[in-house]
Design an enzyme around this catalytic site. Structure first.
Site, PDB file in Angstrom:
ATOM      1  N   ASP A 158      -5.200   9.058  -3.733  1.00 58.44           N
ATOM      2  CA  ASP A 158      -4.836   8.445  -2.457  1.00 58.44           C
ATOM      3  C   ASP A 158      -5.249   9.421  -1.357  1.00 58.44           C
ATOM      4  O   ASP A 158      -5.261  10.629  -1.563  1.00 58.44           O
ATOM      5  CB  ASP A 158      -3.319   8.216  -2.441  1.00 58.44           C
ATOM      6  CG  ASP A 158      -2.858   7.411  -1.241  1.00 58.44           C
ATOM      7  OD1 ASP A 158      -2.630   6.195  -1.401  1.00 58.44           O
ATOM      8  OD2 ASP A 158      -2.720   7.995  -0.137  1.00 58.44           O
ATOM      9  N   ASP A 209      -7.146   4.090   0.128  1.00 60.63           N
ATOM     10  CA  ASP A 209      -7.171   4.284   1.585  1.00 60.63           C
ATOM     11  C   ASP A 209      -8.110   5.397   2.059  1.00 60.63           C
ATOM     12  O   ASP A 209      -8.167   5.684   3.244  1.00 60.63           O
ATOM     13  CB  ASP A 209      -5.746   4.495   2.133  1.00 60.63           C
ATOM     14  CG  ASP A 209      -4.904   5.406   1.273  1.00 60.63           C
ATOM     15  OD1 ASP A 209      -5.439   6.007   0.329  1.00 60.63           O
ATOM     16  OD2 ASP A 209      -3.688   5.517   1.552  1.00 60.63           O
ATOM     17  N   HIS A 247       4.969   9.150  -2.081  1.00 62.59           N
ATOM     18  CA  HIS A 247       5.660   9.878  -0.999  1.00 62.59           C
ATOM     19  C   HIS A 247       7.177   9.954  -1.218  1.00 62.59           C
ATOM     20  O   HIS A 247       7.860  10.711  -0.539  1.00 62.59           O
ATOM     21  CB  HIS A 247       5.420   9.218   0.363  1.00 62.59           C
ATOM     22  CG  HIS A 247       3.992   9.261   0.805  1.00 62.59           C
ATOM     23  ND1 HIS A 247       3.281  10.439   0.885  1.00 62.59           N
ATOM     24  CD2 HIS A 247       3.135   8.271   1.197  1.00 62.59           C
ATOM     25  CE1 HIS A 247       2.040  10.166   1.307  1.00 62.59           C
ATOM     26  NE2 HIS A 247       1.932   8.862   1.495  1.00 62.59           N
ATOM     27  N   HIS A 287      -3.713  10.284   1.155  1.00 60.55           N
ATOM     28  CA  HIS A 287      -2.584  11.095   1.621  1.00 60.55           C
ATOM     29  C   HIS A 287      -2.050  11.945   0.471  1.00 60.55           C
ATOM     30  O   HIS A 287      -2.123  11.541  -0.686  1.00 60.55           O
ATOM     31  CB  HIS A 287      -1.464  10.178   2.134  1.00 60.55           C
ATOM     32  CG  HIS A 287      -1.907   9.234   3.198  1.00 60.55           C
ATOM     33  ND1 HIS A 287      -2.194   7.908   2.940  1.00 60.55           N
ATOM     34  CD2 HIS A 287      -2.141   9.429   4.517  1.00 60.55           C
ATOM     35  CE1 HIS A 287      -2.576   7.319   4.073  1.00 60.55           C
ATOM     36  NE2 HIS A 287      -2.563   8.223   5.047  1.00 60.55           N
TER      37      HIS A 287
HETATM   38 ZN   LIG Z   1      -2.089   6.735   1.200  1.00 60.91          ZN
END
Ligand SMILES: [Zn+2]
Lengths: 220, 316
Positions: free
Chosen positions: B164, B253, B127, B166
């Site tokens: 991931d 996750d 991120h 996200h």
């Molecule tokens: Zn994540």
């Protein structure tokens, strides 16, 4: 909230005596679809759109070169909408949304109380504002909650979010097809959503499966 | 059996995110314990990190950001850029070590010392943007390693597969215009999940058009959806790109038991996903895989997920 904050201020305008081909060139050069027509004092006297121009010009199959040239050199004044519906800088975004939808316009000229053109507001400006209002440009997570439709529910949600020290990007409340329920969509500026979800569940707040909306859609 | 490296460094535990933060040192301890319990440590080549040369970090992050991060960290500030980013006085050093560890892993794979490697680093990276920290990430470990491979090792076709749950906004933005570094991400649909980017229409810009691919998965979906998209999309797309090396942004996750998302991937689903990526690397990239930890917050599941992940790398 107010039009003055959202409108485009540098408006591309045209003179009523300009010919249609000039108007067409201006539209394509600036990538726009609306040209307010103003007089020498910047007073708004009309508006001409790409659609006005397209319907004035003969269809592309037409072979009569003379008539194409003649129409292209006719004046903006002949095809413009006179005294167009306009909006004031002190009107609101909500006013603009409703007015645009009611009249099926793509843009509205913004005039001050003297009738002077000071801006234009288009669906493009409103989309940008809507994206801003929803907080879509800020990193966050959307929660989909289902609560009883009674006073005090929002407070509980807001309290729970605040206790987790999470800030709001936006919050939407919507009707739900099940009677006595409301759907609440907080857009939260965090990645750390797990503990809050658990807390809300323990409070009796049900987490709406967004796929239910997708699969079941609205009742007839 | 492959020569598989395992980057683990006790100093990665020093990044302290305070009480009740999901991105905590216990995550790495759980992963280490997973390796131990599965009897994998003796089969792996363990190594520790060296601090990264700042010049590599500067290929992805602005000098202004790096300075601001270091200064804030040393001044004792505990929240950086967003409330999600909790830090301590050791966070900057730890972040530099995370980058350095992944670069070291890249060196070992390129030199042939190792076939592939799993880097259990903290803080995570995908991120982190050019000029800001985001979503528990400070320096973009994978992006920096990709630049290192491109510049220092002259690798012309690098694939980053981000599993991931996200979207790796930072990685995407770093390579959006770069046709040599393919970013492929599978993640929960951005309307419902952090950070709200990674829509299917984001596919790279300018010369990099087509070298970014996002595959959003709707909430509630898991194994079947992932399996389908690997077959239909990931494999053909990466076959066409034909990478010389594959970097994996490994987040655990998306597991059904991880409360950070609504994706329901099972432990077996994770294994199947990784098996396909490793098989792809075998076909096109001479087996070269650098897997780097991103998210994954369920301490009960991390040991088995990480152990299975490494078993696949070992080809055991
Ligand atoms: Zn994540």
């Amino acid at each position: 909230m107010f039009i003055s904050k959202v409108m485009t201020k540098n408006v591309v305008t045209i003179d009523k005596d300009a010919d249609i081909s000039t108007a067409q060139e201006k539209l394509s050069k600036h990538g726009i679809r609306h040209l307010p027509v103003v007089n020498e004092n910047d007073l708004l006297i009309g508006i001409v759109t790409d659609r006005d121009i397209r319907s004035a010009l003969p269809s592309s199959q037409s072979t009569d070169k003379d008539s194409i040239a003649k129409i292209a050199s006719s004046k903006v004044e002949e095809i413009m909408t006179r005294s167009p519906i306009s909006i004031s800088p002190l009107d609101t975004i909500q006013d603009a949304l409703l007015l645009l939808q009611k009249n099926r316009f793509g843009a509205l000229p913004v005039v001050d109380d003297q009738g002077k053109l000071i801006g234009i507001i288009s669906t493009r400006d409103l989309l940008r504002e809507f994206i801003e209002v929803l907080g879509l440009n800020d990193p966050g997570t959307l929660l989909c909650l289902l609560v009883e439709d009674k006073i005090g529910q929002m407070k509980k949600i807001v309290d729970a979010v605040s206790e987790e020290k999470i800030s709001f990007g936006s919050i939407l409340v919507s009707r739900y097809w099940e009677e006595g329920k409301r759907a609440v969509f907080p857009y939260l500026l965090t990645q750390n959503i797990g503990p809050l979800k658990t807390k809300l569940k323990n409070m009796g707040c049900s987490l709406l499966d967004p796929m239910d909306w997708y699969r079941d859609s609205h009742p007839k | 059996m492959k020569k598989t490296g395992f980057l683990y460094d006790e100093r990665y535990l020093l990044h302290d995110t305070g009480p009740n933060h999901p991105e905590k040192p216990e995550r790495l301890k759980a992963i280490y314990r997973g390796m131990e319990d599965a009897g994998l440590l003796s089969k792996l080549t363990l190594f520790q990190a060296d601090p990264a040369d700042m010049k590599w970090i500067e290929t992805i992050h602005s000098k202004e950001y790096i300075d601001r991060f270091e200064t804030s960290c040393r001044s004792g500030i505990t929240v950086f850029d967003y409330p999600d980013n909790q830090m301590c006085a050791k966070t900057f050093e730890t972040a530099v070590l995370a980058v350095g560890g992944v670069i070291k892993a890249a060196q070992k794979v390129i030199s042939g010392d190792l076939d592939n490697v799993f880097c259990a680093v903290r803080p995570p990276g995908h991120h982190a943007e050019h000029g800001s920290a985001m979503g528990f990430c400070y320096f973009n470990n994978v992006a920096i390693a990709a630049r290192y491979l491109q510049i220092e090792c002259h690798i012309n076709r690098i694939a980053i597969v981000d599993i991931d749950v996200h979207h790796g906004n930072g990685t995407q933005h770093a390579f959006e215009e770069d046709p040599e570094i393919f970013y492929y991400s599978i993640h929960q649909h951005p309307t419902f999940a952090f950070p709200g980017t990674g829509r299917a229409f984001e596919s790279g810009n300018g010369p990099g058009t087509g070298a970014t691919r996002n595959y959003p998965v709707l909430p509630g979906y898991g194994d079947n959806e992932y399996h389908g998209l690997i077959q239909r999309d990931l494999l053909p797309v990466l076959e066409h790109f034909s990478p010389e090396i594959i970097l994996v942004s490994t987040g655990f996750d998306a597991h059904v038991d991880d409360d950070m998302s609504d994706i329901t991937l099972s432990t077996q689903g994770y294994s199947r996903l990784m098996e396909r990526i490793v098989a792809l690397a075998e076909l096109y990239a001479g087996g070269k895989v650098i897997s780097v930890l991103e998210g994954g917050y369920c301490l009960e599941r991390l040991p088995e997920l990480a152990a299975n992940h490494v078993k696949i790398l070992l080809n055991q």
